[in-house]
Scaffold this motif. Structure first.
Motif, mmCIF file in Angstrom:
data_model
loop_
_atom_site.group_PDB
_atom_site.id
_atom_site.type_symbol
_atom_site.label_atom_id
_atom_site.label_comp_id
_atom_site.label_asym_id
_atom_site.label_seq_id
_atom_site.Cartn_x
_atom_site.Cartn_y
_atom_site.Cartn_z
ATOM 1 N N LEU A 256 0.702 -1.298 0.124
ATOM 2 C CA LEU A 256 0.099 -0.085 0.117
ATOM 3 C C LEU A 256 0.710 1.142 -0.094
ATOM 4 O O LEU A 256 0.622 2.211 -0.779
ATOM 5 C CB LEU A 256 -0.874 -0.072 1.149
ATOM 6 C CG LEU A 256 -2.290 0.724 1.228
ATOM 7 C CD1 LEU A 256 -3.163 0.677 0.133
ATOM 8 C CD2 LEU A 256 -2.913 0.667 2.328
ATOM 9 N N ALA A 257 1.841 1.005 0.612
ATOM 10 C CA ALA A 257 2.769 2.394 0.949
ATOM 11 C C ALA A 257 3.751 2.485 -0.642
ATOM 12 O O ALA A 257 3.634 3.859 -0.989
ATOM 13 C CB ALA A 257 3.843 2.155 2.068
ATOM 14 N N SER B 65 0.820 3.789 -2.980
ATOM 15 C CA SER B 65 0.349 5.075 -2.769
ATOM 16 C C SER B 65 1.327 6.141 -3.031
ATOM 17 O O SER B 65 0.831 7.197 -3.567
ATOM 18 C CB SER B 65 -0.001 5.003 -1.277
ATOM 19 O OG SER B 65 -1.139 4.239 -1.133
ATOM 20 N N ARG C 115 1.351 6.491 -7.121
ATOM 21 C CA ARG C 115 0.237 7.121 -7.599
ATOM 22 C C ARG C 115 -0.243 8.432 -6.722
ATOM 23 O O ARG C 115 -1.074 8.887 -7.220
ATOM 24 C CB ARG C 115 -0.972 6.197 -7.410
ATOM 25 C CG ARG C 115 -0.738 4.785 -7.699
ATOM 26 C CD ARG C 115 -0.858 4.586 -9.425
ATOM 27 N NE ARG C 115 -0.293 3.571 -9.866
ATOM 28 C CZ ARG C 115 -0.405 2.446 -9.793
ATOM 29 N NH1 ARG C 115 -1.631 2.140 -9.748
ATOM 30 N NH2 ARG C 115 0.214 1.452 -10.532
ATOM 31 N N ASP C 116 0.672 9.033 -5.990
ATOM 32 C CA ASP C 116 0.344 10.156 -5.342
ATOM 33 C C ASP C 116 -0.982 10.225 -4.484
ATOM 34 O O ASP C 116 -2.050 10.820 -4.562
ATOM 35 C CB ASP C 116 0.456 11.348 -6.142
ATOM 36 C CG ASP C 116 0.403 12.759 -5.267
ATOM 37 O OD1 ASP C 116 0.875 12.595 -4.123
ATOM 38 O OD2 ASP C 116 -0.107 13.754 -5.716
ATOM 39 N N PHE C 117 -1.179 8.963 -3.679
ATOM 40 C CA PHE C 117 -2.432 8.831 -3.013
ATOM 41 C C PHE C 117 -2.147 8.712 -1.616
ATOM 42 O O PHE C 117 -1.041 8.202 -1.304
ATOM 43 C CB PHE C 117 -3.185 7.650 -3.765
ATOM 44 C CG PHE C 117 -4.514 7.066 -3.128
ATOM 45 C CD1 PHE C 117 -5.474 7.845 -3.495
ATOM 46 C CD2 PHE C 117 -4.377 6.075 -2.052
ATOM 47 C CE1 PHE C 117 -6.704 7.191 -3.062
ATOM 48 C CE2 PHE C 117 -5.538 5.727 -1.649
ATOM 49 C CZ PHE C 117 -6.592 6.234 -1.938
ATOM 50 N N THR C 118 -3.103 9.157 -0.667
ATOM 51 C CA THR C 118 -2.973 9.039 0.794
ATOM 52 C C THR C 118 -3.957 7.888 1.319
ATOM 53 O O THR C 118 -4.883 8.267 1.361
ATOM 54 C CB THR C 118 -3.177 10.457 1.297
ATOM 55 O OG1 THR C 118 -2.465 11.335 0.783
ATOM 56 C CG2 THR C 118 -2.888 10.257 2.906
ATOM 57 N N PRO C 119 -3.585 6.872 1.395
ATOM 58 C CA PRO C 119 -4.604 5.572 2.176
ATOM 59 C C PRO C 119 -4.939 5.962 3.313
ATOM 60 O O PRO C 119 -4.022 6.589 4.234
ATOM 61 C CB PRO C 119 -3.537 4.465 2.052
ATOM 62 C CG PRO C 119 -2.115 4.797 2.077
ATOM 63 C CD PRO C 119 -2.257 6.389 1.500
ATOM 64 N N GLU C 120 -6.097 5.850 3.824
ATOM 65 C CA GLU C 120 -6.531 6.094 5.153
ATOM 66 C C GLU C 120 -6.900 4.581 5.834
ATOM 67 O O GLU C 120 -6.674 4.382 7.030
ATOM 68 C CB GLU C 120 -7.663 7.048 5.326
ATOM 69 C CG GLU C 120 -7.330 8.466 4.805
ATOM 70 C CD GLU C 120 -8.504 9.584 4.640
ATOM 71 O OE1 GLU C 120 -9.632 8.971 4.429
ATOM 72 O OE2 GLU C 120 -7.930 10.670 4.681
ATOM 73 N N HIS D 70 -8.116 0.225 4.767
ATOM 74 C CA HIS D 70 -8.332 -0.874 3.653
ATOM 75 C C HIS D 70 -9.024 -1.787 4.214
ATOM 76 O O HIS D 70 -8.649 -2.391 5.398
ATOM 77 C CB HIS D 70 -7.117 -1.040 3.110
ATOM 78 C CG HIS D 70 -6.184 -1.775 3.908
ATOM 79 N ND1 HIS D 70 -5.336 -1.241 4.796
ATOM 80 C CD2 HIS D 70 -5.977 -3.175 4.060
ATOM 81 C CE1 HIS D 70 -4.702 -2.045 5.535
ATOM 82 N NE2 HIS D 70 -5.186 -3.362 5.161
#
Ligand SMILES: [Zn+2]
Ligand SMILES: [Zn+2]
Length: 115
Positions: A89-90, A93, A96-101, A103
């Protein structure tokens, strides 16, 4: 509403709960049940599932878990955390320049009884 969901392996829709409660003589309205289910889900006590075009809710364990869902009977089994998924995930993310909160993995399949 929460009491009715504790101990069930299959998610239940507001409509189903309404029918069950009516059968026991309760005069509770469908809207009240919808609101209660949504509030309990928002509080993290229930997990929501799509089932036959409706949203159904299940009282799950409070530990991090994933879902194995039988597409035939709706049975839900809880699976333990997946080793390595945080690293994956890290990495994804960051790419893709995404901030996971949060899952949760939901795997669809067929349970032993339905096979
Ligand atoms: Zn769950
Ligand atoms: Zn099944």
């Amino acid at each position: 509403v929460l009491q009715l969901l504790v101990g069930r392996e299959r998610p239940v829709s507001a409509q189903q709960l309404h029918t069950e409660l009516r059968a026991t003589g309760s005069r509770i309205g469908l809207t009240t049940i919808y609101r209660a289910l949504q509030a309990l889900a928002a509080a993290g006590l229930l997990h929501a599932f799509g089932w036959e075009g409706e949203t159904a809710y299940r009282f799950c364990g409070q530990d991090l878990h994933h879902h194995l869902v039988c597409r035939v009977c709706g049975l839900v089994a809880e699976g333990p955390p997946i080793p390595g998924i945080e690293d994956w995930l890290a990495e994804v993310s960051a790419e893709r320049d995404f901030t996971p909160e949060r899952h949760r993995v939901e795997v669809r399949g067929v349970c032993g009884a339905c096979t």
